[in-house]
Design a protein around this motif. Sequence first.
Motif, PDB file in Angstrom:
ATOM      1  N   MET A 101     -49.953 -39.773  63.272  1.00 21.56           N
ATOM      2  CA  MET A 101     -51.085 -38.800  62.600  1.00 21.56           C
ATOM      3  C   MET A 101     -52.250 -39.632  62.240  1.00 21.56           C
ATOM      4  SD  MET A 101     -49.666 -39.041  58.434  1.00 21.56           S
ATOM      5  CE  MET A 101     -51.209 -38.721  58.040  1.00 21.56           C
ATOM      6  N   ILE A 102     -53.320 -38.630  61.800  1.00 19.06           N
ATOM      7  CA  ILE A 102     -54.782 -39.440  61.261  1.00 19.06           C
ATOM      8  C   ILE A 102     -54.678 -38.880  59.867  1.00 19.06           C
ATOM      9  CG2 ILE A 102     -56.998 -39.608  61.662  1.00 19.06           C
ATOM     10  CD1 ILE A 102     -56.644 -39.128  64.665  1.00 19.06           C
ATOM     11  N   GLN A 103     -54.863 -39.823  59.156  1.00 20.51           N
ATOM     12  CA  GLN A 103     -54.845 -39.206  57.609  1.00 20.51           C
ATOM     13  C   GLN A 103     -55.525 -38.177  57.212  1.00 20.51           C
ATOM     14  OE1 GLN A 103     -55.499 -42.921  55.525  1.00 20.51           O
ATOM     15  NE2 GLN A 103     -53.203 -43.319  55.262  1.00 20.51           N
ATOM     16  N   TRP A 104     -56.853 -37.790  57.880  1.00 21.78           N
ATOM     17  CA  TRP A 104     -57.775 -36.644  57.472  1.00 21.78           C
ATOM     18  C   TRP A 104     -57.148 -35.469  57.749  1.00 21.78           C
ATOM     19  CZ3 TRP A 104     -58.914 -33.565  61.355  1.00 21.78           C
ATOM     20  CH2 TRP A 104     -59.067 -33.864  62.448  1.00 21.78           C
ATOM     21  N   GLN A 105     -56.005 -35.515  58.585  1.00 23.43           N
ATOM     22  CA  GLN A 105     -55.299 -34.151  59.072  1.00 23.43           C
ATOM     23  C   GLN A 105     -54.475 -33.725  58.100  1.00 23.43           C
ATOM     24  OE1 GLN A 105     -53.403 -35.966  62.522  1.00 23.43           O
ATOM     25  NE2 GLN A 105     -54.694 -34.716  63.869  1.00 23.43           N
ATOM     26  N   GLY A 106     -54.211 -34.409  56.703  1.00 27.70           N
ATOM     27  CA  GLY A 106     -53.297 -33.832  56.110  1.00 27.70           C
ATOM     28  C   GLY A 106     -53.931 -33.008  55.052  1.00 27.70           C
ATOM     29  N   MET A 107     -53.063 -32.390  54.312  1.00 28.39           N
ATOM     30  CA  MET A 107     -53.695 -31.612  53.086  1.00 28.39           C
ATOM     31  C   MET A 107     -52.550 -31.331  52.119  1.00 28.39           C
ATOM     32  SD  MET A 107     -55.959 -28.309  53.993  1.00 28.39           S
ATOM     33  CE  MET A 107     -56.052 -28.101  52.314  1.00 28.39           C
ATOM     34  N   MET A 108     -52.953 -31.192  50.681  1.00 28.62           N
ATOM     35  CA  MET A 108     -51.929 -30.928  49.698  1.00 28.62           C
ATOM     36  C   MET A 108     -52.312 -29.879  48.851  1.00 28.62           C
ATOM     37  SD  MET A 108     -50.956 -33.617  46.636  1.00 28.62           S
ATOM     38  CE  MET A 108     -51.906 -32.756  45.393  1.00 28.62           C
ATOM     39  N   GLY A 109     -51.089 -29.085  48.456  1.00 28.22           N
ATOM     40  CA  GLY A 109     -51.336 -28.001  47.577  1.00 28.22           C
ATOM     41  C   GLY A 109     -50.374 -27.832  46.511  1.00 28.22           C
ATOM     42  N   ILE A 110     -50.251 -27.210  45.214  1.00 31.90           N
ATOM     43  CA  ILE A 110     -49.351 -27.137  44.276  1.00 31.90           C
ATOM     44  C   ILE A 110     -48.977 -25.710  44.029  1.00 31.90           C
ATOM     45  CG2 ILE A 110     -49.957 -29.207  43.368  1.00 31.90           C
ATOM     46  CD1 ILE A 110     -51.403 -27.957  41.200  1.00 31.90           C
ATOM     47  N   ALA A 111     -47.994 -25.319  43.390  1.00 34.15           N
ATOM     48  CA  ALA A 111     -47.650 -24.077  42.642  1.00 34.15           C
ATOM     49  C   ALA A 111     -46.830 -24.284  41.396  1.00 34.15           C
ATOM     50  CB  ALA A 111     -47.096 -23.244  43.791  1.00 34.15           C
ATOM     51  N   ILE A 112     -46.959 -23.723  40.431  1.00 33.40           N
ATOM     52  CA  ILE A 112     -46.402 -23.875  39.121  1.00 33.40           C
ATOM     53  C   ILE A 112     -44.938 -22.859  39.386  1.00 33.40           C
ATOM     54  CG2 ILE A 112     -46.234 -22.928  36.813  1.00 33.40           C
ATOM     55  CD1 ILE A 112     -49.302 -23.298  36.654  1.00 33.40           C
ATOM     56  N   GLU A 113     -43.931 -23.567  39.127  1.00 35.50           N
ATOM     57  CA  GLU A 113     -42.572 -23.027  39.053  1.00 35.50           C
ATOM     58  C   GLU A 113     -42.453 -22.313  38.230  1.00 35.50           C
ATOM     59  OE1 GLU A 113     -40.688 -26.848  41.558  1.00 35.50           O
ATOM     60  OE2 GLU A 113     -40.197 -26.381  39.526  1.00 35.50           O
ATOM     61  N   SER A 114     -41.504 -20.925  38.337  1.00 34.03           N
ATOM     62  CA  SER A 114     -40.900 -20.177  37.268  1.00 34.03           C
ATOM     63  C   SER A 114     -39.923 -20.652  36.399  1.00 34.03           C
ATOM     64  CB  SER A 114     -40.524 -18.832  37.747  1.00 34.03           C
ATOM     65  OG  SER A 114     -41.626 -18.140  38.530  1.00 34.03           O
ATOM     66  N   ASN A 115     -39.110 -21.657  37.241  1.00 34.98           N
ATOM     67  CA  ASN A 115     -38.079 -22.380  36.535  1.00 34.98           C
ATOM     68  C   ASN A 115     -37.939 -23.809  36.741  1.00 34.98           C
ATOM     69  OD1 ASN A 115     -36.542 -20.108  35.106  1.00 34.98           O
ATOM     70  ND2 ASN A 115     -36.446 -19.088  37.323  1.00 34.98           N
ATOM     71  N   TYR A 116     -37.563 -24.891  36.337  1.00 38.37           N
ATOM     72  CA  TYR A 116     -37.633 -25.956  36.710  1.00 38.37           C
ATOM     73  C   TYR A 116     -36.775 -26.169  37.665  1.00 38.37           C
ATOM     74  CZ  TYR A 116     -36.534 -30.923  36.728  1.00 38.37           C
ATOM     75  OH  TYR A 116     -36.316 -32.288  37.055  1.00 38.37           O
ATOM     76  N   GLY A 117     -37.157 -27.181  38.785  1.00 37.33           N
ATOM     77  CA  GLY A 117     -36.392 -27.283  39.928  1.00 37.33           C
ATOM     78  C   GLY A 117     -36.221 -26.004  41.051  1.00 37.33           C
ATOM     79  N   THR A 118     -36.856 -25.019  40.643  1.00 40.86           N
ATOM     80  CA  THR A 118     -36.700 -23.963  41.746  1.00 40.86           C
ATOM     81  C   THR A 118     -38.102 -23.977  42.738  1.00 40.86           C
ATOM     82  OG1 THR A 118     -35.314 -22.679  40.352  1.00 40.86           O
ATOM     83  CG2 THR A 118     -36.419 -21.466  42.258  1.00 40.86           C
ATOM     84  N   ALA A 119     -37.975 -24.414  43.810  1.00 46.40           N
ATOM     85  CA  ALA A 119     -39.200 -24.741  44.907  1.00 46.40           C
ATOM     86  C   ALA A 119     -39.638 -23.131  44.937  1.00 46.40           C
ATOM     87  CB  ALA A 119     -38.706 -25.318  45.825  1.00 46.40           C
ATOM     88  N   VAL A 120     -41.266 -23.370  44.959  1.00 42.06           N
ATOM     89  CA  VAL A 120     -42.187 -22.252  45.428  1.00 42.06           C
ATOM     90  C   VAL A 120     -42.184 -22.276  46.813  1.00 42.06           C
ATOM     91  CG1 VAL A 120     -44.154 -20.958  45.012  1.00 42.06           C
ATOM     92  CG2 VAL A 120     -43.136 -22.356  42.907  1.00 42.06           C
ATOM     93  N   THR A 121     -42.454 -21.213  47.444  1.00 39.60           N
ATOM     94  CA  THR A 121     -42.497 -21.326  49.005  1.00 39.60           C
ATOM     95  C   THR A 121     -43.706 -21.396  49.653  1.00 39.60           C
ATOM     96  OG1 THR A 121     -42.430 -18.905  49.180  1.00 39.60           O
ATOM     97  CG2 THR A 121     -40.416 -20.183  49.496  1.00 39.60           C
ATOM     98  N   THR A 122     -44.757 -21.193  48.614  1.00 41.87           N
ATOM     99  CA  THR A 122     -46.363 -21.219  49.080  1.00 41.87           C
ATOM    100  C   THR A 122     -47.219 -21.426  47.788  1.00 41.87           C
ATOM    101  OG1 THR A 122     -45.764 -19.125  50.446  1.00 41.87           O
ATOM    102  CG2 THR A 122     -48.058 -19.600  50.072  1.00 41.87           C
ATOM    103  N   PRO A 123     -48.244 -22.494  48.573  1.00 42.99           N
ATOM    104  CA  PRO A 123     -49.198 -23.115  47.334  1.00 42.99           C
ATOM    105  C   PRO A 123     -50.045 -21.836  46.884  1.00 42.99           C
ATOM    106  CG  PRO A 123     -49.073 -24.354  49.510  1.00 42.99           C
ATOM    107  CD  PRO A 123     -48.444 -23.117  49.927  1.00 42.99           C
ATOM    108  N   THR A 124     -50.245 -22.045  45.755  1.00 40.96           N
ATOM    109  CA  THR A 124     -51.204 -21.248  45.115  1.00 40.96           C
ATOM    110  C   THR A 124     -52.576 -22.014  44.820  1.00 40.96           C
ATOM    111  OG1 THR A 124     -50.578 -21.833  43.030  1.00 40.96           O
ATOM    112  CG2 THR A 124     -49.659 -20.038  43.718  1.00 40.96           C
ATOM    113  N   ARG A 125     -52.737 -23.239  44.898  1.00 41.79           N
ATOM    114  CA  ARG A 125     -54.043 -24.194  44.943  1.00 41.79           C
ATOM    115  C   ARG A 125     -53.605 -25.223  45.797  1.00 41.79           C
ATOM    116  NH1 ARG A 125     -56.468 -21.354  43.215  1.00 41.79           N
ATOM    117  NH2 ARG A 125     -55.474 -20.975  40.982  1.00 41.79           N
ATOM    118  N   TYR A 126     -54.635 -25.288  46.719  1.00 36.56           N
ATOM    119  CA  TYR A 126     -54.864 -26.305  47.701  1.00 36.56           C
ATOM    120  C   TYR A 126     -56.057 -27.511  46.772  1.00 36.56           C
ATOM    121  CZ  TYR A 126     -52.586 -24.300  51.407  1.00 36.56           C
ATOM    122  OH  TYR A 126     -51.339 -23.739  52.362  1.00 36.56           O
ATOM    123  N   ILE A 127     -55.820 -28.635  46.880  1.00 32.39           N
ATOM    124  CA  ILE A 127     -56.324 -29.652  46.234  1.00 32.39           C
ATOM    125  C   ILE A 127     -56.943 -30.519  47.270  1.00 32.39           C
ATOM    126  CG2 ILE A 127     -56.303 -31.511  44.425  1.00 32.39           C
ATOM    127  CD1 ILE A 127     -54.196 -29.952  43.137  1.00 32.39           C
TER     128      ILE A 127
END
Length: 327
Positions: free
Chosen positions: A1-27
């Motif tokens: 991999m080349i580092q510029w190829q990466g991306m990161m996103g986040i999404a607030i969870e409804s319950n602690y520890g329950t993973a969200v499937t799709t990012p709501t915000r890319y950073i």
Amino acid sequence: MIQWQGMMGIAIESNYGTAVTTPTRYIDVNEASFNPEVDIRVKESATSTRVQTDMVKTGIDYSFNWEQWGTPNTLAELLYCALGSEGYSYNLLATGEHQHTFYESTASSLPSFTIFFDHGISNQYRGYGCKIGSLTIESAAREVMLVSVEGICQGETTGSFSPTVPDDIISIDPFIFKNLVFSNSYCGAGLSQNTAIERYSITINNNLIGDKNTANGSYEISALPEGVLEVTGEFDIEFSGADEYNGYKNLQETNIKAVWTGEPMGTNDFSLELHMPNCRIETLERPPIAGSSDRGVITVSFRGLYDASSDYLIKAVLQNEIDNLSA
């Protein structure tokens, strides 16, 4: 991999520890890492031989950190997760223009979120049950605002999501030092603008307690409670008077407010306000005298305390294009 190829996103969870499937915000991170640390025990026993014979996995921890520019549309979730939902309120300013107000939460647990980590290769990782341990916002002369985030996740899973670069990452400028209005006062006096500072930073530290492991059949932590909230900061200023020195020596009440104003959204501007009405200066060293051309810039370190009259330790007000976080 080349580092510029990466991306990161986040999404607030409804319950602690329950993973969200799709990012709501890319950073748009400058640099980010998300890694496990496996607890390993190596067998050390008398077996009539010099070699080691066994290793056992006993647990696993996950941590993350990243640095980004202080772009208005990427700050809302960070302040929400660093200060909590209990003191959050929302106001619609105009169509597509929103105001978020944050106070520290004292009774309820901090919101958790899922972090999405894409290296630009086939494997994509999601960290769930993530909480912000510390959030630092720094603004220095002739620089863009830098935001640093560190925290802990409960666990990790793989998953598929489609990273895209949102238009607002490309088109909206970050806050810069030029547009910072810094005000302070001592001993209960009214705030007045101080144009002499050369750097300002503030850190929200939740002192996460990452060692809660119970008999639940998992290698991972079972919960991630918060410890004592600490809010500290610094500003750099050329030593030219007695205000900061007297404030330190006499432990005077210090009121500190910082406001960054960005480009127009339409009717209103992008902006960020951070206010700590009851601070104390913790460290300050007068510069030495010497046969040099040094300007004698000093670093003033301070700590925020709860202010009874304002009923908060810290208040943050953010204006951007992001809708109500608690809707």
